[in-house]
Design a protein around this motif. Structure first.
Motif, PDB file in Angstrom:
ATOM      1  N   VAL A   1      -1.611  15.998   3.339  1.00  0.00           N
ATOM      2  CA  VAL A   1      -2.117  14.810   4.019  1.00  0.00           C
ATOM      3  C   VAL A   1      -3.571  14.554   3.620  1.00  0.00           C
ATOM      4  CG1 VAL A   1      -2.809  13.888   6.277  1.00  0.00           C
ATOM      5  CG2 VAL A   1      -0.546  14.900   5.978  1.00  0.00           C
ATOM      6  N   LEU A   2      -4.373  15.618   3.608  1.00  0.00           N
ATOM      7  CA  LEU A   2      -5.770  15.426   3.277  1.00  0.00           C
ATOM      8  C   LEU A   2      -5.945  15.090   1.795  1.00  0.00           C
ATOM      9  CD1 LEU A   2      -7.917  15.439   5.407  1.00  0.00           C
ATOM     10  CD2 LEU A   2      -8.634  17.679   4.654  1.00  0.00           C
TER      11      LEU A   2
ATOM     12  N   PHE B   1      -3.775  13.371   0.002  1.00  0.00           N
ATOM     13  CA  PHE B   1      -3.401  11.966  -0.127  1.00  0.00           C
ATOM     14  C   PHE B   1      -4.476  11.059   0.455  1.00  0.00           C
ATOM     15  CE2 PHE B   1      -1.369   8.033   1.237  1.00  0.00           C
ATOM     16  CZ  PHE B   1      -0.758   7.639   0.059  1.00  0.00           C
TER      17      PHE B   1
ATOM     18  N   MET C   1      -6.925   2.141  -1.729  1.00  0.00           N
ATOM     19  CA  MET C   1      -6.117   1.312  -0.840  1.00  0.00           C
ATOM     20  C   MET C   1      -6.989   0.301  -0.096  1.00  0.00           C
ATOM     21  SD  MET C   1      -3.267   4.078   0.449  1.00  0.00           S
ATOM     22  CE  MET C   1      -2.737   3.211   1.908  1.00  0.00           C
TER      23      MET C   1
ATOM     24  N   LEU D   1      -6.586  -3.748  -0.400  1.00  0.00           N
ATOM     25  CA  LEU D   1      -6.430  -4.628   0.759  1.00  0.00           C
ATOM     26  C   LEU D   1      -7.502  -5.711   0.748  1.00  0.00           C
ATOM     27  CD1 LEU D   1      -5.628  -2.248   3.765  1.00  0.00           C
ATOM     28  CD2 LEU D   1      -4.093  -3.832   2.613  1.00  0.00           C
ATOM     29  N   LEU D   2      -8.748  -5.324   0.421  1.00  0.00           N
ATOM     30  CA  LEU D   2      -9.853  -6.283   0.500  1.00  0.00           C
ATOM     31  C   LEU D   2      -9.758  -7.362  -0.570  1.00  0.00           C
ATOM     32  CD1 LEU D   2     -12.850  -3.923   1.319  1.00  0.00           C
ATOM     33  CD2 LEU D   2     -11.758  -5.565   2.842  1.00  0.00           C
TER      34      LEU D   2
ATOM     35  N   VAL E   1      -1.776  -6.731  -2.651  1.00  0.00           N
ATOM     36  CA  VAL E   1      -0.852  -6.151  -1.675  1.00  0.00           C
ATOM     37  C   VAL E   1       0.566  -6.215  -2.214  1.00  0.00           C
ATOM     38  CG1 VAL E   1       0.140  -6.437   0.627  1.00  0.00           C
ATOM     39  CG2 VAL E   1      -2.311  -6.728   0.291  1.00  0.00           C
ATOM     40  N   PRO E   2       1.404  -5.168  -2.111  1.00  0.00           N
ATOM     41  CA  PRO E   2       1.022  -3.854  -1.587  1.00  0.00           C
ATOM     42  C   PRO E   2       0.076  -3.126  -2.548  1.00  0.00           C
ATOM     43  CG  PRO E   2       3.258  -3.773  -2.465  1.00  0.00           C
ATOM     44  CD  PRO E   2       2.817  -5.196  -2.518  1.00  0.00           C
ATOM     45  N   PRO E   3      -0.823  -2.313  -2.035  1.00  0.00           N
ATOM     46  CA  PRO E   3      -1.773  -1.593  -2.884  1.00  0.00           C
ATOM     47  C   PRO E   3      -1.049  -0.744  -3.929  1.00  0.00           C
ATOM     48  CG  PRO E   3      -2.321  -1.315  -0.572  1.00  0.00           C
ATOM     49  CD  PRO E   3      -0.984  -1.987  -0.616  1.00  0.00           C
TER      50      PRO E   3
ATOM     51  N   ALA F   1      -1.330   2.222  -4.692  1.00  0.00           N
ATOM     52  CA  ALA F   1      -0.948   3.543  -4.199  1.00  0.00           C
ATOM     53  C   ALA F   1       0.389   3.526  -3.470  1.00  0.00           C
ATOM     54  CB  ALA F   1      -2.029   4.089  -3.266  1.00  0.00           C
ATOM     55  N   ILE F   2       0.813   2.345  -3.023  1.00  0.00           N
ATOM     56  CA  ILE F   2       2.070   2.210  -2.286  1.00  0.00           C
ATOM     57  C   ILE F   2       3.147   1.591  -3.172  1.00  0.00           C
ATOM     58  CG2 ILE F   2       3.139   0.944  -0.358  1.00  0.00           C
ATOM     59  CD1 ILE F   2       1.425   3.112   0.648  1.00  0.00           C
ATOM     60  N   ALA F   3       2.721   0.747  -4.097  1.00  0.00           N
ATOM     61  CA  ALA F   3       3.696   0.011  -4.903  1.00  0.00           C
ATOM     62  C   ALA F   3       4.431   0.915  -5.882  1.00  0.00           C
ATOM     63  CB  ALA F   3       3.003  -1.128  -5.647  1.00  0.00           C
ATOM     64  N   SER F   4       3.746   1.914  -6.405  1.00  0.00           N
ATOM     65  CA  SER F   4       4.411   2.817  -7.339  1.00  0.00           C
ATOM     66  C   SER F   4       4.334   4.235  -6.805  1.00  0.00           C
ATOM     67  CB  SER F   4       3.752   2.756  -8.711  1.00  0.00           C
ATOM     68  OG  SER F   4       2.730   3.719  -8.814  1.00  0.00           O
ATOM     69  N   GLY F   5       5.123   5.122  -7.395  1.00  0.00           N
ATOM     70  CA  GLY F   5       5.141   6.496  -6.936  1.00  0.00           C
ATOM     71  C   GLY F   5       4.110   7.394  -7.607  1.00  0.00           C
TER      72      GLY F   5
ATOM     73  N   VAL G   1       1.146   8.958  -5.240  1.00  0.00           N
ATOM     74  CA  VAL G   1       1.586  10.043  -4.366  1.00  0.00           C
ATOM     75  C   VAL G   1       1.866  11.281  -5.190  1.00  0.00           C
ATOM     76  CG1 VAL G   1       3.089  10.666  -2.476  1.00  0.00           C
ATOM     77  CG2 VAL G   1       2.870   8.298  -3.127  1.00  0.00           C
TER      78      VAL G   1
ATOM     79  N   LEU H   1      -0.429  -2.946   4.770  1.00  0.00           N
ATOM     80  CA  LEU H   1      -0.115  -2.384   3.461  1.00  0.00           C
ATOM     81  C   LEU H   1       1.080  -3.071   2.803  1.00  0.00           C
ATOM     82  CD1 LEU H   1      -0.694   1.419   4.137  1.00  0.00           C
ATOM     83  CD2 LEU H   1      -2.106  -0.088   2.745  1.00  0.00           C
TER      84      LEU H   1
ATOM     85  N   MET I   1       8.667   5.205  -1.601  1.00  0.00           N
ATOM     86  CA  MET I   1       7.451   4.696  -0.984  1.00  0.00           C
ATOM     87  C   MET I   1       7.722   4.238   0.442  1.00  0.00           C
ATOM     88  SD  MET I   1       4.874   5.036  -2.861  1.00  0.00           S
ATOM     89  CE  MET I   1       5.618   6.601  -3.287  1.00  0.00           C
TER      90      MET I   1
END
Lengths: 220, 220, 220
Positions: free
Chosen positions: A41-42, A44, A52, A56-57, A61-63, A65-69, A72, B57, B124
């Protein structure tokens, strides 16, 4: 032709910064004796909070970090490396600090690059590079209840801003993005190196009603 | 036909998770002796941080918690219940912990469900389910300056991830969303139950230069 | 005709709130003896966290604080004023508290105004005004590891909500936005003034198993 370079360059910088910051987050987690999922968790959080927030700013969207694997995967890899071989990482007493300095350089230039690509005006792109750089360390430290490194360490936000400004200046002067990115990243790291090794610093405000005491020593 | 089910299912899970997490936030506020508005703020923060982050997100803007009045109403209701009848809530010494475990289960599956609906790739979507689950407790604990439960408690992020993965697997296998949601939520809660009651845990990293000490006891 | 007024009114309130909250952030940084960049970071964070969160939640991307250079400039100006003339600021023992109260009033009404403009339903616009008001102080205090003022101070969230509700009511009754904004801002500040000066407060929950102790004194 430059645009052909920026895509892969950005992904490389982003993933590089994620990996190094994730290492720093995992090392902080091991120091606090968290279990393997706390380490993940830490890792990530430290590796992806800056990117991220940036995405967002600027409205990406989606950032990433979320759109692809990939992000992670890189974070989990970093977490696993630290968890299973942490004596290697923690032997170097200041590993969090150094990993953080490298990640700061990666993210400051990647953040400025991506903000330019999304059409932000150049000074704001530099600011966003700075935010991208400092975001990961800030969340990492808040989660383990330490004072965020950006407030505690010398030449931290300044180093990130300087690196991002080089990228933005290179863009304005139409220099090669690879060259300006390399120069910006090196400048950022060099400033943090000088701060950590040689105690470079900027002035602190005198405490009201008394002489300024020395700045709190940087802790690992 | 499935789509007819997912809308109401998602709202039910979301509001259920909001209610239970809001109770946990309010209970934490009462323990810290905050006034009624502090209780409401912490109820709202704990109940909605995870879902609002998820919605930002995945690009569901404005987030559900802002677009309609239901989420605030549910949070205020939870805050009022705890504020006026908190002896009932606090009689059970570990109420924050148990409420948190129930809310985690609700949000982990709701987060995965909604992320799938917004077209995220399955791995994701599971990650986003985990983030949705852990977000509320993280902000609640940071606001009252405790170590976030996700770092402190056993099998926390893992439980959320496992629950979300069941939902994602059910989606991939085209099972009934109600069944996979129920199974995922129960798995998540069961893992936390085992961790709290029977001390199930995953390995911690050995502290450098010494034997690993026991993990910090979970506090209420 | 009203729309001609709302644009400049909103920018004025937003920049005013940013300036005052940035002063409060810089004053907090000086009290914690941060260097000049720490002062700037905390000034920017306190001055812009509320507005940026609001803009993300209502889908105004990139947020105003990033889209133009005014917000950073105002934050840097506030940081510089405090850094170079902080004896003037810190002579008044409770400067953070008072600056925070003024900024709260600015942001509560600006947040409600902008949320209405983006089509949120009135009760949610009031809530978003409250969130905008409390966001900056919350991040400022979390970064220097103090209990967030919204949880610690009396009538804080309530004051922000009351001010935002006046704006929303004025909108529903089609009153002049300038008048309802002024009334809402004054009400918010008056409630905080009463709380700080005269100890106005709302009830706290009794601690379980004992009499309620006095609420923690507000610290500067």
């Amino acid at each position: 032709m430059n645009t052909n370079v920026i895509g892969p360059l950005l992904v490389t910088l982003d993933l590089g910064g994620t990996f190094v910051f994730a290492l720093s987050g995992a090392a902080a987690a091991v120091r606090h004796r968290l279990d393997i999922f706390g380490v993940m968790v830490l890792a990530f959080a430290a590796g992806n909070a800056g990117g991220m927030t940036r995405d967002l700013l600027i409205g990406a969207v989606p950032p990433a970090a979320i759109a692809s694997g990939y992000y992670v995967s890189v974070s989990v890899l970093a977490g696993a490396i630290v968890f299973f071989w942490h004596p290697l990482v923690t032997r170097f007493k200041h590993s969090v600090q150094w990993l953080d300095a490298i990640g700061l350089a990666f993210f400051a230039v990647a953040g400025a690059e991506k903000a330019l690509e999304y059409g932000l005006i150049p000074p704001m792109a530099a600011l966003l590079g700075m935010l991208t750089g400092i975001g990961g360390g800030m969340l990492r430290d808040m989660l383990v209840r330490e004072i965020p490194v950006v407030l505690r360490a010398d030449l931290y936000a300044l180093a990130a801003l300087a690196g991002a400004l080089v990228v933005v200046a290179g863009y304005a002067l139409q220099l090669s993005p690879v060259a300006s990115t390399a120069a910006g990243g090196l400048l950022c790291f060099a400033l943090r190196y000088g701060a950590i090794r040689h105690g470079w610093r900027v002035p602190s405000a005198r405490a009201p009603g008394g002489a300024a005491k020395g700045k709190e020593q940087e802790k690992q």
